[in-house]
Design a protein around this motif. Structure first.
Motif, PDB file in Angstrom:
ATOM      1  N   ARG A  92      72.190  45.486  10.422  1.00  0.00           N
ATOM      2  CA  ARG A  92      73.604  45.135  10.630  1.00  0.00           C
ATOM      3  C   ARG A  92      73.844  43.676  10.290  1.00  0.00           C
ATOM      4  O   ARG A  92      74.827  43.315   9.637  1.00  0.00           O
ATOM      5  N   SER A  93      72.936  42.820  10.747  1.00  0.00           N
ATOM      6  CA  SER A  93      73.064  41.395  10.458  1.00  0.00           C
ATOM      7  C   SER A  93      73.040  41.143   8.954  1.00  0.00           C
ATOM      8  O   SER A  93      73.799  40.310   8.431  1.00  0.00           O
ATOM      9  N   ASN A  94      72.198  41.896   8.243  1.00  0.00           N
ATOM     10  CA  ASN A  94      72.120  41.756   6.791  1.00  0.00           C
ATOM     11  C   ASN A  94      73.409  42.224   6.119  1.00  0.00           C
ATOM     12  O   ASN A  94      73.857  41.630   5.135  1.00  0.00           O
ATOM     13  N   ARG A  95      74.021  43.297   6.662  1.00  0.00           N
ATOM     14  CA  ARG A  95      75.293  43.758   6.099  1.00  0.00           C
ATOM     15  C   ARG A  95      76.385  42.696   6.282  1.00  0.00           C
ATOM     16  O   ARG A  95      77.197  42.459   5.378  1.00  0.00           O
ATOM     17  N   PHE A  96      76.395  42.084   7.444  1.00  0.00           N
ATOM     18  CA  PHE A  96      77.359  41.001   7.669  1.00  0.00           C
ATOM     19  C   PHE A  96      77.136  39.864   6.666  1.00  0.00           C
ATOM     20  O   PHE A  96      78.088  39.389   6.021  1.00  0.00           O
ATOM     21  N   ARG A  97      75.898  39.445   6.521  1.00  0.00           N
ATOM     22  CA  ARG A  97      75.608  38.304   5.650  1.00  0.00           C
ATOM     23  C   ARG A  97      75.902  38.629   4.195  1.00  0.00           C
ATOM     24  O   ARG A  97      76.453  37.801   3.460  1.00  0.00           O
ATOM     25  N   THR A  98      75.571  39.853   3.776  1.00  0.00           N
ATOM     26  CA  THR A  98      75.836  40.245   2.385  1.00  0.00           C
ATOM     27  C   THR A  98      77.328  40.253   2.089  1.00  0.00           C
ATOM     28  O   THR A  98      77.784  39.779   1.032  1.00  0.00           O
ATOM     29  N   THR A  99      78.113  40.781   3.014  1.00  0.00           N
ATOM     30  CA  THR A  99      79.569  40.828   2.832  1.00  0.00           C
ATOM     31  C   THR A  99      80.153  39.423   2.768  1.00  0.00           C
ATOM     32  O   THR A  99      81.006  39.119   1.913  1.00  0.00           O
ATOM     33  N   ILE A 100      79.707  38.539   3.658  1.00  0.00           N
ATOM     34  CA  ILE A 100      80.221  37.165   3.679  1.00  0.00           C
ATOM     35  C   ILE A 100      79.819  36.422   2.414  1.00  0.00           C
ATOM     36  O   ILE A 100      80.636  35.726   1.795  1.00  0.00           O
ATOM     37  N   TYR A 110      80.709  25.615  -2.041  1.00  0.00           N
ATOM     38  CA  TYR A 110      80.655  27.069  -1.878  1.00  0.00           C
ATOM     39  C   TYR A 110      79.263  27.563  -1.508  1.00  0.00           C
ATOM     40  O   TYR A 110      78.960  28.740  -1.656  1.00  0.00           O
ATOM     41  N   GLU A 111      78.419  26.622  -1.062  1.00  0.00           N
ATOM     42  CA  GLU A 111      77.170  27.059  -0.464  1.00  0.00           C
ATOM     43  C   GLU A 111      77.494  27.763   0.852  1.00  0.00           C
ATOM     44  O   GLU A 111      78.469  27.427   1.536  1.00  0.00           O
ATOM     45  N   TYR A 112      76.686  28.720   1.237  1.00  0.00           N
ATOM     46  CA  TYR A 112      76.984  29.604   2.370  1.00  0.00           C
ATOM     47  C   TYR A 112      77.346  28.820   3.632  1.00  0.00           C
ATOM     48  O   TYR A 112      78.452  28.971   4.189  1.00  0.00           O
ATOM     49  N   ALA A 113      76.462  27.976   4.106  1.00  0.00           N
ATOM     50  CA  ALA A 113      76.689  27.261   5.355  1.00  0.00           C
ATOM     51  C   ALA A 113      77.806  26.233   5.219  1.00  0.00           C
ATOM     52  O   ALA A 113      78.592  26.031   6.156  1.00  0.00           O
ATOM     53  N   THR A 114      77.891  25.589   4.067  1.00  0.00           N
ATOM     54  CA  THR A 114      78.928  24.568   3.853  1.00  0.00           C
ATOM     55  C   THR A 114      80.312  25.184   3.902  1.00  0.00           C
ATOM     56  O   THR A 114      81.231  24.639   4.535  1.00  0.00           O
ATOM     57  N   TRP A 115      80.472  26.338   3.217  1.00  0.00           N
ATOM     58  CA  TRP A 115      81.809  26.961   3.197  1.00  0.00           C
ATOM     59  C   TRP A 115      82.192  27.456   4.588  1.00  0.00           C
ATOM     60  O   TRP A 115      83.338  27.302   5.022  1.00  0.00           O
ATOM     61  N   LEU A 116      81.260  28.046   5.337  1.00  0.00           N
ATOM     62  CA  LEU A 116      81.551  28.535   6.673  1.00  0.00           C
ATOM     63  C   LEU A 116      81.945  27.391   7.603  1.00  0.00           C
ATOM     64  O   LEU A 116      82.874  27.524   8.415  1.00  0.00           O
ATOM     65  N   ALA A 117      81.261  26.257   7.505  1.00  0.00           N
ATOM     66  CA  ALA A 117      81.588  25.109   8.345  1.00  0.00           C
ATOM     67  C   ALA A 117      83.002  24.617   8.043  1.00  0.00           C
ATOM     68  O   ALA A 117      83.773  24.301   8.961  1.00  0.00           O
ATOM     69  N   ASP A 118      83.334  24.568   6.765  1.00  0.00           N
ATOM     70  CA  ASP A 118      84.684  24.126   6.381  1.00  0.00           C
ATOM     71  C   ASP A 118      85.740  25.136   6.826  1.00  0.00           C
ATOM     72  O   ASP A 118      86.819  24.761   7.298  1.00  0.00           O
ATOM     73  N   ALA A 119      85.431  26.434   6.705  1.00  0.00           N
ATOM     74  CA  ALA A 119      86.380  27.470   7.119  1.00  0.00           C
ATOM     75  C   ALA A 119      86.599  27.424   8.629  1.00  0.00           C
ATOM     76  O   ALA A 119      87.728  27.590   9.111  1.00  0.00           O
ATOM     77  N   ALA A 120      85.528  27.182   9.399  1.00  0.00           N
ATOM     78  CA  ALA A 120      85.662  27.098  10.845  1.00  0.00           C
ATOM     79  C   ALA A 120      86.523  25.903  11.239  1.00  0.00           C
ATOM     80  O   ALA A 120      87.227  25.941  12.263  1.00  0.00           O
TER      81      ALA A 120
END
Length: 457
Positions: free
Chosen positions: A10-18, A43-53
């Motif tokens: 499930r965690s992998n499905r979440f990460r793949t979708t994101i 647009y690196e994974y962690a960078t974009w999520l931090a900016d979106a948050a």
């Protein structure tokens, strides 16, 4: 598969979708700019999520949008779950139930965060999983549990209410009297009507489907070609399109942008009235039932009843067949009641006194009840007028005329069914049709009418 393996999947499905969403954003923004390493790093994974948050605080999920009233209004928009609203008979947001579209207001540059939160995983939005505090999603966001939890809380805050709702001079307001003294300013409440964007979106979707949906296109073409069709045909006429936001509909809200700024307004019309024509003139007919077939939905319902009876005539009667038959009869009987109201509304009290009126006595009593409230015509040159009025009033009070009208309705319905090819309609069927007839009577009588004939001619 054990719980740990399932949780990892499930965690992998979440990460793949994101990750797929972020990559799509990167490709759209950096098309033709592959050498811009600085922009690509955003647009690196962690960078974009931090900016979106961080940016999620610039937008808010709502159902009622203030800026739809005026684009310069700076007050509060609201998020109200339609399921929590009072249940009114009128059409409103409460009818949306749990199936409604959430809108988003705020900085249009942050709307991509809402698109991110709408991503579907296992049948639910990321926003729903964020609000539920899903552990597998938290693991997919970041290996740092504290950071992942902070991001989840930030994203979940998309649905929030301000500490204190605020209005604005650009918002429409109405003073509503709640007391008994209109001169006393303290007895008014100040109301601010709110634009339900979720309801407007549902209406827009239904109208668009009626205008451009394939099923309704086929039904519309069948209607134009006068061909039978099993599909219902929907048509919204006399619409007005109210454009919100001008060239920048996203400045009003996300859903407004998806609608291209178009918000349909339905025509404000009085209830439909039966339009009289040559077939519906009743004053010189022996029976109004001669024109009843052409009233509103009667012809369609009568045909449906005949077709149904033909389709089941060789089958043994059972409860389902009887219930389906009686449902159609009930609808026709309701049309009879509406027909009586329409006739009474078209003519003044006492219209059946006219010498040209040829209606049967029972139908005159049915369709001209207010004649009984008029003064008796006491004219020495026409003593029969007074006698006729007295007899009319006495017959009305006696009430037998209602059963006679119901019987005429039953005979009429029998005749329509016989025309369709059923020749077995006899006294039991007539009594059944009659028992369903709805004839208005001003004094208490049995609801179910009784036939006034011994046999069918």
């Amino acid at each position: 598969m054990n719980e740990e393996t399932e949780s990892g999947a499930r965690s992998n499905r979440f990460r793949t979708t994101i990750a797929a969403f972020i990559e799509a954003r990167r490709e759209a923004k950096l098309k033709g700019k592959d050498d811009d390493a600085g922009a690509a790093s955003k647009y690196e994974y962690a960078t974009w999520l931090a900016d979106a948050a961080r940016r999620v605080g610039q937008i808010q999920a709502v159902t009622h949008v203030l800026k739809a009233t005026h684009p310069d209004a700076r007050g509060s928009s609201l998020h109200v779950d339609p399921a929590t609203l009072p249940r009114h008979r009128e059409i409103g947001s409460h009818l949306l139930g749990e199936d409604y579209a959430e809108d988003v207001v705020g900085n249009a540059a942050a709307l991509d965060v809402f698109k991110f939160l709408k991503l579907d995983v296992d049948g639910k939005r990321l926003l729903d999983w964020m609000q539920a505090g899903d552990a597998d999603l938290m693991a997919a966001l970041s290996p740092d549990s504290k950071l992942a939890k902070a991001w989840m809380e930030a994203f979940a805050s998309l649905v929030r209410e301000g500490a204190k709702p605020a209005t604005h001079p650009m918002a429409k307001q109405v003073y509503w009297l709640v007391g008994e003294e209109p001169q006393d300013d303290s007895q008014y409440h100040l109301l601010q009507p709110m634009f339900s964007s979720s309801l407007a979106h549902a209406v827009h979707a239904d109208i668009q489907d009626a205008r451009f949906g394939d099923a309704n296109k086929e039904a519309r073409q069948a209607f134009r070609d006068k061909r039978p069709s099993d599909a219902p045909y929907r048509d919204y006429r006399n619409l007005v399109a109210r454009k919100l936001g001008g060239t920048k509909p996203q400045n009003i809200s996300q859903l407004n942008s998806e609608r291209g700024g178009i918000n349909y307004l339905l025509p404000s019309l009085p209830p439909p009235a039966w339009q009289a024509d040559g077939r519906s003139s009743v004053s010189k007919r022996e029976s109004v039932l001669e024109v009843f077939l052409w009233f509103e939905d009667v012809r369609r319902l009568t045909r449906a009843l005949s077709d149904y009876l033909l389709s089941v005539q060789d089958k043994t009667g059972n409860k389902d067949i009887r219930d389906a038959r009686d449902d159609l009869i009930k609808k026709i009987a309701e049309q009879l009641a509406l027909f009586g109201v329409a006739i009474r509304g078209r003519y003044p009290a006492g219209w059946t006194r006219d010498g040209d009126c040829r209606l049967t006595r029972c139908e005159r009593l049915w369709l001209d009840p207010e004649r009984t409230e008029l003064p008796l015509r006491d004219d020495p040159e026409h003593p029969e007028w007074k006698a006729g009025d007295e007899a009319f009033n006495a017959e009305y009070d006696h009430g037998d005329w209602a059963d006679e009208v119901a019987t005429r309705f039953g005979l009429w319905l029998n005749a329509q069914i016989r025309k369709a090819g059923l020749v077995t309609m006899a006294l039991p069927e007539l009594n059944h049709w009659v028992s369903h007839a709805i004839v208005d009577v001003a004094w208490p009588t049995p609801l179910r009418r009784r036939a006034k004939v011994e046999e069918i001619a």
